[in-house]
Design a protein around this motif. Structure first.
Motif, PDB file in Angstrom:
ATOM      1  N   VAL A 199       0.986  -0.923 -10.354  1.00 50.99           N
ATOM      2  CA  VAL A 199      -0.734  -0.520 -10.261  1.00 50.99           C
ATOM      3  C   VAL A 199      -0.978   0.922  -9.882  1.00 50.99           C
ATOM      4  CG1 VAL A 199      -2.993  -1.040  -9.350  1.00 50.99           C
ATOM      5  CG2 VAL A 199      -1.415  -2.949 -10.256  1.00 50.99           C
ATOM      6  N   GLY A 200      -0.118   1.394  -8.695  1.00 52.68           N
ATOM      7  CA  GLY A 200      -0.267   2.490  -8.278  1.00 52.68           C
ATOM      8  C   GLY A 200       0.221   3.564  -9.323  1.00 52.68           C
ATOM      9  N   PHE A 222       4.976   9.877  -7.407  1.00 57.77           N
ATOM     10  CA  PHE A 222       6.282  10.000  -8.155  1.00 57.77           C
ATOM     11  C   PHE A 222       5.766   9.888  -9.664  1.00 57.77           C
ATOM     12  CE2 PHE A 222      10.134   8.396  -9.695  1.00 57.77           C
ATOM     13  CZ  PHE A 222      11.041   9.479  -9.400  1.00 57.77           C
ATOM     14  N   ASN A 223       5.321   8.965  -9.938  1.00 56.97           N
ATOM     15  CA  ASN A 223       4.934   8.786 -11.354  1.00 56.97           C
ATOM     16  C   ASN A 223       4.081   9.947 -11.970  1.00 56.97           C
ATOM     17  OD1 ASN A 223       5.603   6.943 -13.798  1.00 56.97           O
ATOM     18  ND2 ASN A 223       3.443   6.640 -14.016  1.00 56.97           N
ATOM     19  N   GLY A 224       3.261  10.511 -11.398  1.00 58.94           N
ATOM     20  CA  GLY A 224       2.107  11.428 -11.866  1.00 58.94           C
ATOM     21  C   GLY A 224       2.879  12.677 -11.952  1.00 58.94           C
ATOM     22  N   VAL A 225       3.913  12.960 -11.166  1.00 60.44           N
ATOM     23  CA  VAL A 225       4.437  14.339 -11.459  1.00 60.44           C
ATOM     24  C   VAL A 225       5.198  14.273 -12.708  1.00 60.44           C
ATOM     25  CG1 VAL A 225       6.580  14.020 -10.169  1.00 60.44           C
ATOM     26  CG2 VAL A 225       5.676  16.217 -10.160  1.00 60.44           C
ATOM     27  N   GLY A 266       0.889  -1.339  -0.043  1.00 62.76           N
ATOM     28  CA  GLY A 266       0.110  -0.102  -0.092  1.00 62.76           C
ATOM     29  C   GLY A 266       0.888   1.336   0.064  1.00 62.76           C
ATOM     30  N   ILE A 267       1.868   1.311   0.859  1.00 65.10           N
ATOM     31  CA  ILE A 267       2.892   2.295   0.841  1.00 65.10           C
ATOM     32  C   ILE A 267       3.528   2.542  -0.457  1.00 65.10           C
ATOM     33  CG2 ILE A 267       4.922   3.184   1.782  1.00 65.10           C
ATOM     34  CD1 ILE A 267       4.030   1.912   4.339  1.00 65.10           C
ATOM     35  N   GLY A 268       4.064   1.477  -1.003  1.00 67.90           N
ATOM     36  CA  GLY A 268       4.651   1.665  -2.380  1.00 67.90           C
ATOM     37  C   GLY A 268       3.775   1.910  -3.361  1.00 67.90           C
ATOM     38  N   ALA A 269       2.317   1.587  -3.442  1.00 69.29           N
ATOM     39  CA  ALA A 269       1.642   2.031  -4.561  1.00 69.29           C
ATOM     40  C   ALA A 269       1.154   3.467  -4.394  1.00 69.29           C
ATOM     41  CB  ALA A 269       0.115   1.282  -4.364  1.00 69.29           C
ATOM     42  N   LEU A 270       0.986   3.966  -3.136  1.00 65.05           N
ATOM     43  CA  LEU A 270       0.508   5.474  -3.239  1.00 65.05           C
ATOM     44  C   LEU A 270       1.914   6.279  -3.504  1.00 65.05           C
ATOM     45  CD1 LEU A 270      -1.686   5.506  -0.017  1.00 65.05           C
ATOM     46  CD2 LEU A 270      -2.271   5.723  -2.296  1.00 65.05           C
ATOM     47  N   GLY A 285      -1.323   9.930   2.091  1.00 69.02           N
ATOM     48  CA  GLY A 285      -1.678   8.491   2.483  1.00 69.02           C
ATOM     49  C   GLY A 285      -0.648   7.658   2.852  1.00 69.02           C
ATOM     50  N   THR A 286       0.590   7.865   2.140  1.00 72.06           N
ATOM     51  CA  THR A 286       1.711   7.172   2.610  1.00 72.06           C
ATOM     52  C   THR A 286       2.227   7.299   4.022  1.00 72.06           C
ATOM     53  OG1 THR A 286       3.454   8.685   1.799  1.00 72.06           O
ATOM     54  CG2 THR A 286       2.518   7.281  -0.033  1.00 72.06           C
TER      55      THR A 286
END
Length: 403
Positions: A358-359, A238-241, A229-233, A389-390
């Protein structure tokens, strides 16, 4: 909790004993080259929009497709490392990646480019076959350092791919990026075939049972659930930015070229240093401390990025902090997960990294919506929520595991 016995072939175990510096460097470089295939498109999104007549959302879907393909490969291919001979598996995936890059290089339209991107991402999980491979070859007391070193190569590949992609596209067009990487992947496959030791861990399962056992790990290992969960969020943020960055820098007040946008990948070079330091801290029992610093650092970075919509120094500072925090966090997560069941390390890695990507796919999809509807401010708001959330998940994990 059930434990699956590990059966190894004695001859192959002897060949795989130890991990010299030369082999470690080669595996680190190979992971970087493999994962780079998923990030070449980032500085080219605005170029794709113009040359292939794609809208902003469709161009962003190329990044989303890469994350989906990579996530599928993590779930369906990486567990094979607990079933098949690992050298053959890794080399075979490198060759398939090279062939898939050729599909993208010759794509006549956006649909074919999208298909080539998915195929490339699916096979480029060879990087995630090599990471647990290196962990298995390492002595237990050096596993954190070895994982940190291989992850340094992986992270450098992800970061520098943007710079290389932007430069090559300026020199010979965006197709040159894919032609060059296809040749490099084929050459690396040959090097790995010569250098890697033969190693096989037979889980004693059929392929369907292997995939099922990978999914069951989420039920059987609470720590895996928290870390996934921590990794996905964190990877979504990170990927979004980086997806939004291509659109931000291509428009006023910046108005940069693809090569200049690609150079922005260099601001995250400090991240691999954080990965190496995080690995050493994990060897000393400091994985929880690194996790805390990483999650809080990610959250703080969005305060700087909020000012970066029109200010280059703030944008640089925010991206540097975000990269340092996220990549240190990733290595801390992996060290915690790898320690759960050594005999199922490939399946644990598959489960954990599938969650991450997936995150990442969700992050790139959400950020396109945030950008269209709210511009850079919308992107910052989304990233802040995901990073918060992380922090929440890390605090909950600490509270639950102390009971």
């Amino acid at each position: 909790m059930t434990t699956i016995a590990l059966r190894t072939r004695p001859a192959e175990t002897r060949q795989a004993a130890g991990l010299g510096r030369g082999l470690l460097f080669l595996m680190s470089a190979a992971t970087g080259l493999s994962v780079a295939s998923n990030y070449f498109a980032h500085p080219l999104l605005d170029l794709f929009s113009r040359e292939l007549n794609l809208g902003t959302s469709m161009a962003a879907m190329i990044v989303t497709a890469a994350q989906i393909g990579y996530g599928a490969g993590l779930l369906l291919l990486v567990p094979l490392g607990d079933l098949l001979e690992r050298r053959k598996l890794a080399v075979g995936l490198f060759m398939v990646t090279a062939a898939s890059l050729l599909v993208s290089a010759t794509a006549p339209n956006g649909a074919v480019l999208l298909a080539g991107t998915v195929l490339t991402a699916f096979a480029s999980v060879a990087a995630q076959v090599l990471v647990p491979f290196a962990a298995a070859l390492a002595a237990p007391e050096q596993r954190g350092r070895v994982v940190g070193t291989v992850m340094t190569g992986l992270l450098l590949g992800a970061l520098l791919s943007r710079t290389v992609s932007g430069g090559l596209s300026e020199l010979g067009g965006w197709r040159t990026v894919y032609w060059v990487n296809a040749l490099l992947m084929a050459a690396m496959a040959a090097l790995l075939w010569r250098a890697l030791p033969a190693m096989r861990s037979d889980a004693g399962l059929s392929y369907p049972a292997l995939i099922k056992s990978t999914l069951l790990l989420f039920r059987e290992e609470p720590v895996l659930r928290w870390r996934a969960g921590i990794g996905a969020l964190s990877f979504a943020a990170f990927n979004g930015v980086w997806v939004a960055l291509a659109f931000l820098l291509a428009r006023p007040p910046y108005g940069w070229t693809e090569a200049a946008i690609g150079l922005f990948g260099l601001v995250g070079v400090g991240g691999p240093i954080a990965a190496s330091m995080a690995g050493r801290q994990a060897d000393r029992g400091g994985a929880q401390r690194v996790t805390g610093v990483g999650t809080l650092g990610m959250l703080a970075s969005w305060g700087l990025l909020a000012l970066g919509g029109s200010s280059l120094p703030w944008l640089l500072g925010g991206l540097i902090l975000l990269s340092l925090a996220q990549q240190g966090l990733l290595v801390a997560n992996q060290n915690v997960v790898y320690a759960l069941r050594p005999e199922a390390r490939n399946r644990l890695n598959a489960a954990f990294m599938t969650s991450n990507f997936v995150g990442g796919a969700a992050g790139s999809a959400l950020v396109s919506v945030a950008w269209v509807n709210g511009g850079w401010s919308g992107v910052v708001l989304l990233g802040t929520v995901l990073s918060a959330g992380t922090v929440a998940l890390w605090l909950l994990e600490r509270a639950r595991t102390k009971k």
